[in-house]
Design a protein around this motif. Structure first.
Motif, PDB file in Angstrom:
ATOM      1  N   TYR A 133      15.621 -15.378  19.606  1.00 35.11           N
ATOM      2  CA  TYR A 133      16.986 -15.212  19.106  1.00 35.11           C
ATOM      3  C   TYR A 133      17.823 -14.474  20.142  1.00 35.11           C
ATOM      4  O   TYR A 133      17.432 -13.415  20.635  1.00 35.11           O
ATOM      5  N   LEU A 137       9.558 -17.513  18.392  1.00 35.74           N
ATOM      6  CA  LEU A 137      10.947 -17.699  17.997  1.00 35.74           C
ATOM      7  C   LEU A 137      11.803 -16.777  18.851  1.00 35.74           C
ATOM      8  O   LEU A 137      11.524 -15.576  18.966  1.00 35.74           O
ATOM      9  N   ASP A 162      23.955 -15.725   8.789  1.00 36.28           N
ATOM     10  CA  ASP A 162      23.084 -16.852   9.138  1.00 36.28           C
ATOM     11  C   ASP A 162      22.087 -17.126   8.021  1.00 36.28           C
ATOM     12  O   ASP A 162      21.819 -18.276   7.666  1.00 36.28           O
ATOM     13  N   ASP A 198      13.271 -21.312  10.305  1.00 30.96           N
ATOM     14  CA  ASP A 198      12.640 -20.988  11.586  1.00 30.96           C
ATOM     15  C   ASP A 198      11.162 -20.623  11.452  1.00 30.96           C
ATOM     16  O   ASP A 198      10.292 -21.285  12.012  1.00 30.96           O
ATOM     17  N   ARG A 225      12.489 -25.851  18.455  1.00 30.94           N
ATOM     18  CA  ARG A 225      12.671 -24.967  17.316  1.00 30.94           C
ATOM     19  C   ARG A 225      12.470 -23.496  17.693  1.00 30.94           C
ATOM     20  O   ARG A 225      12.807 -22.605  16.907  1.00 30.94           O
ATOM     21  N   GLN A 283      17.899 -26.445  24.914  1.00 34.89           N
ATOM     22  CA  GLN A 283      17.044 -26.546  23.738  1.00 34.89           C
ATOM     23  C   GLN A 283      16.111 -27.749  23.852  1.00 34.89           C
ATOM     24  O   GLN A 283      14.986 -27.716  23.367  1.00 34.89           O
ATOM     25  N   GLN A 299      16.678 -20.256  19.286  1.00 35.71           N
ATOM     26  CA  GLN A 299      17.690 -20.071  18.258  1.00 35.71           C
ATOM     27  C   GLN A 299      18.921 -19.413  18.875  1.00 35.71           C
ATOM     28  O   GLN A 299      18.974 -18.202  19.071  1.00 35.71           O
TER      29      GLN A 299
END
Length: 520
Positions: free
Chosen positions: A63, A61, A171, A181, A141, A74, A144
């Motif tokens: 960010y 993930l 968020d 997420d 996914r 994306q 982010q």
């Protein structure tokens, strides 16, 4: 499969993460090549892309501010949206106007990758975004993109720790960040080892990561969370007294929160000490400073993604137990790295300079009687202490992980054990996989590969994680600084907590070692 989910929070962590995933991609083997000793299923996930095609993407993930992603889309070639020609404004009533931001031109490095041609050497001045030198495809996914302009007008980077907290809470209130997420990746794991979290700790990303880690701890319970606290490169704007104090205050807050939620917390500065000669980095370049941080992270975490049959394999739980078996609050560790060592060492546990081989289940091993810190890694990435801080007369060693890569190793056998909780444990692991120091995306920061070309040269590295009494002096200094830099409503709690943790690195060994010699 003992999967690991990697979470990258903030711009510096994504510079590091991009180097990390490029290295993992370089370990893939194809056709008749000898299989890699790395189990790729630990950090990568299989899936189905556009039109039913098979995909293999990082289990991560990412960010960051939307503006920091550069040209990274994306939706990539593996996950192109069907019907992308649909105009979203067509379904909106009235006469909407469309404002388009200027398109960021594709980096020449990415153009060469797309056309399957050899890219030219990169330099620090060439890099605009961490995506400029990215070599892998991500699942949609994983990416982010955070819109932070409503929180603060200072985008490069956001400085206030509280702004990062506010960003996460806003968020999370709207979307439930972990449900949106993290659970998507966690629920597809068969037997997750744990989480590896990389986060900038000197800016607002430390606040964001701290709240994220709190939610993550609630989600995982006693699961392993290995946190790498990354210091950012120094820019000219950071040389002001105000910014230095702000960065230090953010680091203190991050240590207090992330250090409390982590299973292991390892802070890493952004540049090597000036008195060493094996590594040369531009202290203002995120591309170069992150490369050194990544070399440490990638080497020390390598045992957790080796195939279980490989010598030198260890899980994240094994590493956690190494540092916290005696004291659960002795979780903050020092890091070091060296491009050379005197001789290859054996897999196992060291006691009094003698290697005791260990079995595959490293979580059952202990060793005997090492009291003084004798780490031989040349470069320390542990934050320096202030000149006025008080240090112990000698740095007592509690436990240490040493990973040596790119050299021969021996077959492990059962380990010796000790019943004395104040005697140190040094777990030594070695493997034959060299560090890919000459990838076209990687800066030539190691003197050993200066002037080399091509992607095929690897070097031997030795890296260490250490729990020593020196951590106590650093924590006490951070506690003292907190009383000067933090707000009244937080300084007492932060200072008290850090001093309590600092005591864990002192109590028990000082009186037990009084009869021992101070000579190494």
């Amino acid at each position: 499969m003992h999967e690991i989910i990697t979470i990258q929070i903030g711009t510096q962590s994504n510079y590091v993460g991009t180097h990390f995933w490029n290295a993992q991609e370089s370990y893939f083997t194809y056709g008749n090549e000898q299989p890699s000793i790395v189990d790729h299923d630990i950090h990568f996930r299989s899936g189905i892309g556009a039109y039913g095609s098979d995909t293999f993407t990082p289990r991560t993930l990412i960010y960051d501010a939307k503006e920091s992603f550069g040209t990274l889309r994306q939706r990539n070639a593996l996950y192109e949206m069907q019907g992308e020609g649909h105009d979203p404004l067509h379904s909106i009533g009235g006469n909407p106007s469309l404002i388009r931001q200027p398109r960021i031109p594709q980096h020449p490095y990415q153009h060469h990758l797309d056309s399957n041609t050899t890219p030219p050497p990169l330099t620090s001045s060439d890099i605009r975004f961490w995506s400029d030198y990215n070599r892998v495809f991500y699942h949609p996914r994983s990416l982010q993109q955070l819109h932070i302009d409503s929180i603060t007008a200072s985008l490069s980077p956001i400085h206030s720790w509280s702004a990062g907290v506010e960003l996460f809470e806003a968020d999370d209130k709207e979307n439930d960040v972990l449900d949106r997420d993290f659970r998507y990746f966690a629920e597809e794991c068969d037997q997750m080892q744990g989480v590896m979290l990389m986060a900038g700790v000197e800016t607002a990303w430390g606040g964001f990561a701290s709240r994220y880690a709190e939610r993550l701890r609630d989600e995982l319970g006693k699961g392993v969370i290995l946190v790498w606290g990354l210091h950012d490169p120094l820019s000219p704007a950071d040389n002001t007294g105000e910014r230095r104090y702000q960065r230090l205050g953010n680091s203190i807050r991050s240590l207090h929160t992330l250090g409390g939620q982590a299973s292991i917390y390892a802070p890493l500065v952004s540049s090597a000490p000036s008195n060493q000669t094996s590594v040369v980095t531009d202290a203002s370049s995120a591309w170069e400073t992150s490369a050194l941080q990544q070399a440490v992270i990638e080497t020390l975490s390598l045992p957790s993604r080796l195939r279980r049959s490989e010598p030198g394999h260890a899980t994240l739980a094994d590493l956690e137990q190494l540092f916290t078996a005696v004291s659960s609050n002795r979780k903050t560790v020092q890091t070091g790295i060296s491009t050379q060592s005197e001789e290859p060492h054996r897999n196992g546990v060291v006691a009094n300079g003698v290697s005791h081989d260990t079995d595959e289940r490293l979580s059952t091993t202990q060793a005997v009687n090492i009291s003084n810190d004798t780490d031989q890694t040349e470069i320390s990435l542990f934050p320096p202490q202030s000149a006025a801080s008080t240090r112990p007369s000698r740095s007592h060693l509690f436990s240490r992980l040493v990973v040596q890569r790119g050299q021969s190793h021996d077959t492990p056998r059962p380990a010796a054990r000790s019943q004395n909780p104040y005697e140190a444990t040094v777990l030594q692991l070695s493997n034959s996989l060299g560090f890919p120091a000459t990838l076209s995306s990687y800066p030539r920061i190691f003197q050993a590969v200066q002037g080399s070309s091509g992607d095929n040269t690897s070097i031997a590295l030795k890296a260490s994680l250490s729990s020593t009494a020196a951590v106590s002096a650093w924590m006490r200094n951070m506690a003292d600084q907190s009383r000067r830099l933090l707000q009244l409503d937080e300084r007492e709690d932060v200072s008290s907590t850090l001093r309590t943790w600092a005591d864990e690195y002192i109590e028990g060994w000082d009186s037990a070692d009084e009869s021992g010699s101070d000579e190494d």
